[in-house]
Structures are given as structure tokens and as C-alpha cells.
Write an enzyme that holds these catalytic residues in place. Sequence first.
Site, PDB file in Angstrom:
ATOM      1  N   PHE A  15       0.830  -1.192   0.000  1.00 15.99           N
ATOM      2  CA  PHE A  15       0.000   0.000   0.000  1.00 15.99           C
ATOM      3  C   PHE A  15       0.869   1.249   0.000  1.00 15.99           C
ATOM      4  CE2 PHE A  15      -1.969  -3.424   2.541  1.00 15.99           C
ATOM      5  CZ  PHE A  15      -3.052  -3.709   1.718  1.00 15.99           C
ATOM      6  N   GLY A  41       4.550  -2.211  10.801  1.00 19.08           N
ATOM      7  CA  GLY A  41       3.702  -2.522   9.653  1.00 19.08           C
ATOM      8  C   GLY A  41       4.524  -2.936   8.455  1.00 19.08           C
ATOM      9  N   SER A  47       7.309  -1.134   1.774  1.00 15.70           N
ATOM     10  CA  SER A  47       8.010  -0.017   2.431  1.00 15.70           C
ATOM     11  C   SER A  47       9.370  -0.455   2.955  1.00 15.70           C
ATOM     12  CB  SER A  47       7.154   0.561   3.568  1.00 15.70           C
ATOM     13  OG  SER A  47       6.723  -0.465   4.448  1.00 15.70           O
ATOM     14  N   HIS A 139      -4.694   0.852  11.610  1.00 17.74           N
ATOM     15  CA  HIS A 139      -5.197   2.217  11.453  1.00 17.74           C
ATOM     16  C   HIS A 139      -6.458   2.476  12.254  1.00 17.74           C
ATOM     17  CE1 HIS A 139      -1.997   2.536   8.773  1.00 17.74           C
ATOM     18  NE2 HIS A 139      -2.562   3.044   7.705  1.00 17.74           N
ATOM     19  N   ASP A 165      -0.673   7.334   5.523  1.00 16.70           N
ATOM     20  CA  ASP A 165      -2.139   7.372   5.426  1.00 16.70           C
ATOM     21  C   ASP A 165      -2.750   8.491   6.269  1.00 16.70           C
ATOM     22  OD1 ASP A 165      -2.190   4.968   3.753  1.00 16.70           O
ATOM     23  OD2 ASP A 165      -1.580   3.923   5.576  1.00 16.70           O
TER      24      ASP A 165
END
Length: 206
Positions: A15, A41, A47, A139, A165
Site C-alpha cells: 500500500f 507494519g 516499504s 489504522h 495514510d
Amino acid sequence: MDDALLAAARAARGFMPDDEGAALHRAGLEGAAVGPLLEVGSYCGKSAVYLGAAARKAGTVLVSVDHHRGSEENQSGWEHHDPEVVDPRTGRMDTLPFFRRTVEDAGLEGSVVAVVGESVTVAALWGAPLGLLFVDGGHADDVAMADYEAWARHVAPGGRLAIHDVFEDPADGGQAPFRVWQRAVADGFVPAATTGSLRVLRRPAS
Ligand code: SAH
Ligand code: MG
């Protein structure tokens, strides 16, 4: 980042749009001058490639923390569910094999350390000052704030805090990361850069 690393990052499930990945890599380079990098995460390692590449360049490491069972929003029936990361043996999510393959394919095994566990449990054992903390775990409101409270204290003076985010407008997405960003500013982190939903802050050198 060289082409092979970029290709590995883009090929990974996850993401993070390319421009945010590039910004994360830049923040990683800045942070790596101060100390090791840590992300909450990992998911499938997207990432981790952007940050691991920065860590390697600077001669430090990225520690990537995840229980690999998915956030609430990754579960079946939710918006960010990918049925391919479900373990057919148990019916539960397991992103660890995907993460491992991404890091292997990127050639970053020497620069990325996976820690498999609950974020807050790991944070309670943590001692090393961090050059960068990237918060991109669950989240939900309580989960995101718990991650911040558990980990932000470990960001070294001069280090970076990156939050993913972050949507100021509720029409664009959930508000928990934005509330974490607001809390970080209230705690003295200084906003340094915004790219899409990625916000980078700096802890003043003292
Ligand atoms: N950074 C990733 C995306 C992370 S998705 C990328 O670049 O694609 C969020 C991840 O946080 C999921 O893999 C989930 O398993 C993990 N997570 C959620 N809550 C957690 C918790 N309390 N402890 C550890 N990991 C958690
Ligand atoms: Mg994210």
C-alpha cells in the site's frame, strides 16, 4: 535508489504509491544518518525495500515489526483484503512468507531485520535510539495511537518520524493517522515534508 531496488519495491504487494515510496526513501536516508530505522507494519515488504535501501546506503539497518496477521482493515470482507495472503491451512492471514520473498528478491537480507510480534509488546523491550520511525501498522484509532505512544519516545534527537495514510479530510480516509500526526506536533515533532498521505516530521536536535 537504483533500478533493481525500485523494481523490487514496485513489484511488492502493498500500500504505497511510487512518489510516497521515494519520499519515504529520502526520509530514510536522513534518518539513517542519525541511527537505525524501524517500521511498524511490514505487510509484504514494500516499504521495507524503500527504507532498507536507505539503511544499506548509510551502513545501518531497518527493523520491520509486524505480527503478519493483518490489520482489521486487511481482513476478509474489509476494503484492503487480499485473499492470496491467507494461509489455506488455517484460513488466517500470513504475510511473513511474502515479506521474506520481497526482501530476498531485493537483495536486502543484510539490511532488513524482521521482528514478528505485536508492536506494543516489542516496543516494551526496545532500547535503541532510532534515526527514523515509520508508523504504518493498524489504522484503528486505539491501535495507531498505541503504536505512537509505544515507539515515538525512541526517536533520537535529530531523528525522523514518518506517518502513513494521513488524511486531513475524513472524505479521503480514516482519521487515526491524522490524529497521530496532530499529537506528534503537539509533542514537539516539527513537520518537515508531505508527499501524498505520507508525512515526515523531525525531532529537534535538542
Ligand atoms: N508498510 C506496508 C503496509 C503495512 S499494512 C507496505 O508498505 O505495504 C499494516 C500492517 O500492520 C499489517 O501487515 C498488519 O499485520 C500490521 N499490524 C497491525 N496491527 C499490528 C500490531 N498491533 N502489531 C504488529 N503489527 C500490526
Ligand atoms: Mg499505509
